[in-house]
Design a protein around this motif. Sequence first.
Motif, PDB file in Angstrom:
ATOM      1  N   GLY A  65      16.290  75.685   8.571  1.00 20.57           N
ATOM      2  CA  GLY A  65      16.242  74.967   9.838  1.00 20.57           C
ATOM      3  C   GLY A  65      17.661  74.622  10.239  1.00 20.57           C
ATOM      4  N   VAL A  66      18.017  74.871  11.498  1.00 19.69           N
ATOM      5  CA  VAL A  66      19.381  74.597  11.933  1.00 19.69           C
ATOM      6  C   VAL A  66      19.383  73.682  13.160  1.00 19.69           C
ATOM      7  N   VAL A  67      20.251  72.649  13.113  1.00 21.53           N
ATOM      8  CA  VAL A  67      20.424  71.749  14.247  1.00 21.53           C
ATOM      9  C   VAL A  67      21.849  71.944  14.763  1.00 21.53           C
ATOM     10  N   PHE A  68      21.964  72.160  16.069  1.00 26.25           N
ATOM     11  CA  PHE A  68      23.279  72.447  16.647  1.00 26.25           C
ATOM     12  C   PHE A  68      23.799  71.245  17.431  1.00 26.25           C
ATOM     13  N   GLN A  83      21.154  73.793  21.772  1.00 26.99           N
ATOM     14  CA  GLN A  83      20.649  75.166  21.944  1.00 26.99           C
ATOM     15  C   GLN A  83      19.175  75.182  22.306  1.00 26.99           C
ATOM     16  N   LEU A  84      18.782  74.342  23.247  1.00 25.95           N
ATOM     17  CA  LEU A  84      17.398  74.374  23.729  1.00 25.95           C
ATOM     18  C   LEU A  84      17.296  75.380  24.864  1.00 25.95           C
ATOM     19  N   LEU A  85      16.076  75.830  25.129  1.00 22.26           N
ATOM     20  CA  LEU A  85      15.850  76.723  26.272  1.00 22.26           C
ATOM     21  C   LEU A  85      15.402  75.862  27.440  1.00 22.26           C
ATOM     22  N   VAL A 103      14.740  66.806  19.860  1.00 18.75           N
ATOM     23  CA  VAL A 103      13.942  68.024  20.065  1.00 18.75           C
ATOM     24  C   VAL A 103      14.498  69.151  19.193  1.00 18.75           C
ATOM     25  N   GLY A 104      15.846  69.238  19.167  1.00 17.42           N
ATOM     26  CA  GLY A 104      16.490  70.255  18.335  1.00 17.42           C
ATOM     27  C   GLY A 104      16.106  70.085  16.872  1.00 17.42           C
ATOM     28  N   ILE A 105      16.025  68.834  16.423  1.00 19.72           N
ATOM     29  CA  ILE A 105      15.655  68.570  15.029  1.00 19.72           C
ATOM     30  C   ILE A 105      14.189  68.940  14.797  1.00 19.72           C
ATOM     31  N   ALA A 106      13.324  68.579  15.750  1.00 17.71           N
ATOM     32  CA  ALA A 106      11.905  68.921  15.613  1.00 17.71           C
ATOM     33  C   ALA A 106      11.747  70.434  15.491  1.00 17.71           C
ATOM     34  N   ARG A 107      12.521  71.182  16.305  1.00 19.89           N
ATOM     35  CA  ARG A 107      12.428  72.639  16.239  1.00 19.89           C
ATOM     36  C   ARG A 107      12.906  73.154  14.882  1.00 19.89           C
ATOM     37  N   ALA A 108      13.959  72.502  14.340  1.00 20.31           N
ATOM     38  CA  ALA A 108      14.519  72.954  13.061  1.00 20.31           C
ATOM     39  C   ALA A 108      13.551  72.729  11.905  1.00 20.31           C
ATOM     40  N   VAL A 109      12.712  71.693  12.006  1.00 18.95           N
ATOM     41  CA  VAL A 109      11.859  71.374  10.851  1.00 18.95           C
ATOM     42  C   VAL A 109      10.411  71.816  11.036  1.00 18.95           C
TER      43      VAL A 109
END
Lengths: 222, 323
Positions: A82-85, A89-91, A146-152
């Motif tokens: 999982g990567v958080v930037f 880097q959301l769409l 949101v980025g963290i939620a996507r990473a995990v």
Amino acid sequence: MIAFEHVGKRYGGRFEALANLDFRVRRGEMVFLTGHSGAGKSSLLRLIMRLERPSRGRILVAGHDIDRLHPSQVPFYRRQIGVVFQDHQLLYDRSIYHNVALPLEIQGTEPREAARRVRAALDKVGLLHREQALPIELSGGEQQRVGIARAVVNKPALLLADEPTGNLDPQLSADIMALFEDFHRIGTTVMVASHDLALIARLRHRTLRLHQGRLVADEEAA
Amino acid sequence: MTRDATTARGARHHRATPGSRWRGWLRHHRAMALDSARRLLRHPLGSLLTMLAIAIALVLPAGLWLSLDGARLLDAELDESATLTAYLETRIDAAEAGRVEQALAASPGVASTRLITAAEGMAEFQQVLGLDEALARLPANPLPASVVIRPEDPDPAAVEVLAREIAEVPGVDEVRLDLAWLERLRHLAELGHRVGLGLAVLFGLGVLLVVGNTIRLAVENRRQEIEVVTLIGATHAFVRRPFLYSGAWYGLGGGLLAWGLLTLGSDWLAAPVSALAASYGASFRLPGLGLTGSAMLLGCSTLLGWLGAWIAVSRHLAQIRPR
């Protein structure tokens, strides 16, 4: 979980971004990576994600030499990280829900199972009520969550974050770091690159300090 | 890490069975087919222009192919009229001529025969030339009886062999066959076919370029998205998929437009073509595409669109690397 063995990285044959890095990160450990900008923090994370390949030495992740991955295997390798930037880097043309669901969509997870996991991840970062919003409607701190939620969302064994609190005020930064500590507590290996030394000092985790591409300090939690 | 180890780990982690992977793959295909169609519809004018460019590139070779198809039908009709004329010796009388005709009719390779007696020949001659008086002054009919023979095999080589055989039949003086113009027509048709094939290849490349360029722009517009999904583990196939569907939709749309243009065009040309054919005494009609032809046109155009997209995306994917 991660082992760097005399790893060096040169760009364009001259500039030495990283030199002779040699360290190990145990499974389930939480590690901070610090140093001035340009010290090589991002390069190091890019090596682990296999966006770059080392010029020298080798990198083992979960016991496997990632330099020997065939290009076709690289996507499957990245799905386990999982990567958080820093810049999220959301769409921006799709909802929070669909942003978080992206890794599951890539893996082809069943929609019902995906919905359950997306909601669990959004709940964890406290944004369940915003799932239909577009990223642009959220504040910087919320976008980072949101980025963290996507990473995990697909429960990776390894979570990497590159300056996740770079643009946030101290209170939001502390909240974000607390989230990473939560994932660390449930057994995820976490590596966070940050130059927020004050915050890192408070959190008491192992800290690797880079300076001009070299590892100058490896301090265990006090 | 070997692939087995990776996927095994992944499997343990996500409990994905091969069946669910397969369903996931199908689901993504369906989603991308719909998504790419929606993206096309979001810019109707732009999409229409691209499809029109494809359609125009397809109409020319397809139209030429259709006309050649028509020429082939005409050719078949002309084969029907490919006949030999056997002139009998002048000393042979009407009864004898009838016997020779029967002998010819029984020869192998002969489909049918028709006897033109000396008197009939004279009558025809007078009618055509209008030399009644001059001919009437002749003491006797100088024309021989003749037999018009329709061969079973209209192939020019076979007809020539038949002509040599018939020349040997007793009572036959001379055999005439005038197939040179038929040969010429065949050569023209062959030339047309090659030109058509060459044009089809060139314009097919044109379609690839049109689609490729459109998809190149689409890839550029979605560069950030591509970078993000690559970062979180999307395969090249996953990234390519929506663009391939866009290309296929462009191709299909272009094919449909080309089909419409061809139908309109053949309706428009039908009247003068049949009038022209009638003036040559032939019944010639521009053939329509038919079911097979339509399916082929749409299939080819869709495939070309898909292929153009594939080339464009693959070229681009190599350049896009996540920052």
